[in-house]
Design a protein around this motif. Structure first.
Motif, PDB file in Angstrom:
ATOM      1  N   ALA A 184       0.829  -1.204   0.000  1.00  0.00           N
ATOM      2  CA  ALA A 184       0.000   0.000   0.000  1.00  0.00           C
ATOM      3  C   ALA A 184       0.863   1.254   0.000  1.00  0.00           C
ATOM      4  CB  ALA A 184      -0.926  -0.008   1.213  1.00  0.00           C
ATOM      5  N   HIS A 188       0.485   4.082  -2.738  1.00  0.00           N
ATOM      6  CA  HIS A 188      -0.154   5.348  -2.347  1.00  0.00           C
ATOM      7  C   HIS A 188       0.783   6.311  -1.623  1.00  0.00           C
ATOM      8  CE1 HIS A 188      -4.061   3.603  -3.375  1.00  0.00           C
ATOM      9  NE2 HIS A 188      -3.696   2.527  -2.697  1.00  0.00           N
ATOM     10  N   VAL A 193      -0.670   5.926   4.041  1.00  0.00           N
ATOM     11  CA  VAL A 193      -0.914   4.767   4.903  1.00  0.00           C
ATOM     12  C   VAL A 193      -0.921   5.185   6.363  1.00  0.00           C
ATOM     13  CG1 VAL A 193      -0.036   2.519   5.611  1.00  0.00           C
ATOM     14  CG2 VAL A 193       0.051   3.187   3.199  1.00  0.00           C
ATOM     15  N   ILE A 207      -6.443   3.104   0.720  1.00  0.00           N
ATOM     16  CA  ILE A 207      -5.029   2.723   0.709  1.00  0.00           C
ATOM     17  C   ILE A 207      -4.928   1.251   0.278  1.00  0.00           C
ATOM     18  CG2 ILE A 207      -4.173   4.412   2.362  1.00  0.00           C
ATOM     19  CD1 ILE A 207      -4.263   2.092   4.468  1.00  0.00           C
TER      20      ILE A 207
END
Length: 210
Positions: A184, A188, A193, A207
């Motif tokens: 994640a 992202h 996160v 996420i």
């Protein structure tokens, strides 16, 4: 516990979960995954056990990479259900499902028994050639990727059957969460996160690692 011990416990818990009657009863029903029936999902889940003995036997021909690079190279994580690799995964799972629930569950049991004999004796620096490469992983990193698959697809199957998720050992869930956070953050950004997990008012809309 070592990664190998956690993997063996997780594979055993998954095998036990697959023996519930609802698995065979819902074999031809749609699963929680797009364009996959329950039988195909089970076949894919079973392969997280049955693919390991052949991987132990395969010659290593490519360089070994770490998990971060492994996830970066893995194209199936892009979320595109129509991609070539994800289409291939669905097709091979559907073909394997034709064997039926009893046969696949038996195959998982045979593979698990073999792995219980073999994994404890493998050296610490053991490297595995990935069947889909072209790269290799350390055995422990390879088993870590299988733990993620067991956790994610075990839950997919539970949702498909309307049952509780498999009772996987804490080490499996810890490993799966760690890898999903890593993936994640790669997709992202680490800040997204951290915000999603700690600050509801600043959390991004998603996420999702996969």
């Amino acid at each position: 516990m070592t990664v190998r011990e956690v993997y063996l416990e997780s594979a055993a818990a998954t095998s036990a979960f697959l023996r519930q009657p609802a698995v065979a009863q819902c074999w031809e029903a749609p699963s929680a995954l797009a364009r996959m029936r329950v039988g195909a999902l089970v076949a894919h889940l079973v392969s997280q056990v049955t693919q390991v003995p052949p991987a132990l036997d395969a010659p290593v021909v490519d360089p070994c990479v770490g998990l971060g690079e492994h996830w970066g190279r893995s194209t199936w994580t892009d979320g595109d259900v129509e991609s070539e690799v994800n289409t291939y995964i669905r097709r091979t799972a559907s073909e394997a499902a034709a064997a039926g629930a009893a046969a696949l569950i038996a195959e998982a049991g045979v593979a698990l028994a073999e792995l219980r004999r073999r994994l404890p004796d493998e050296p610490d620096d053991r490297v595995i050639q990935l069947p889909w490469g072209p790269w290799a992983l350390s055995l422990d990193d390879y088993l870590t990727t299988r733990l993620l698959e067991l956790a994610v697809h075990g839950d997919d199957l539970a949702v498909s059957l309307g049952s509780a998720s498999p009772a996987l050992p804490p080490g499996c869930l810890d490993s799966a969460l760690a890898e999903l956070c890593r993936m994640a953050a790669r997709r992202h950004g680490a800040t997204a996160v951290i915000r999603a997990l700690s600050r509801r008012e600043r959390a991004p809309s998603t996420i999702a690692a996969l």
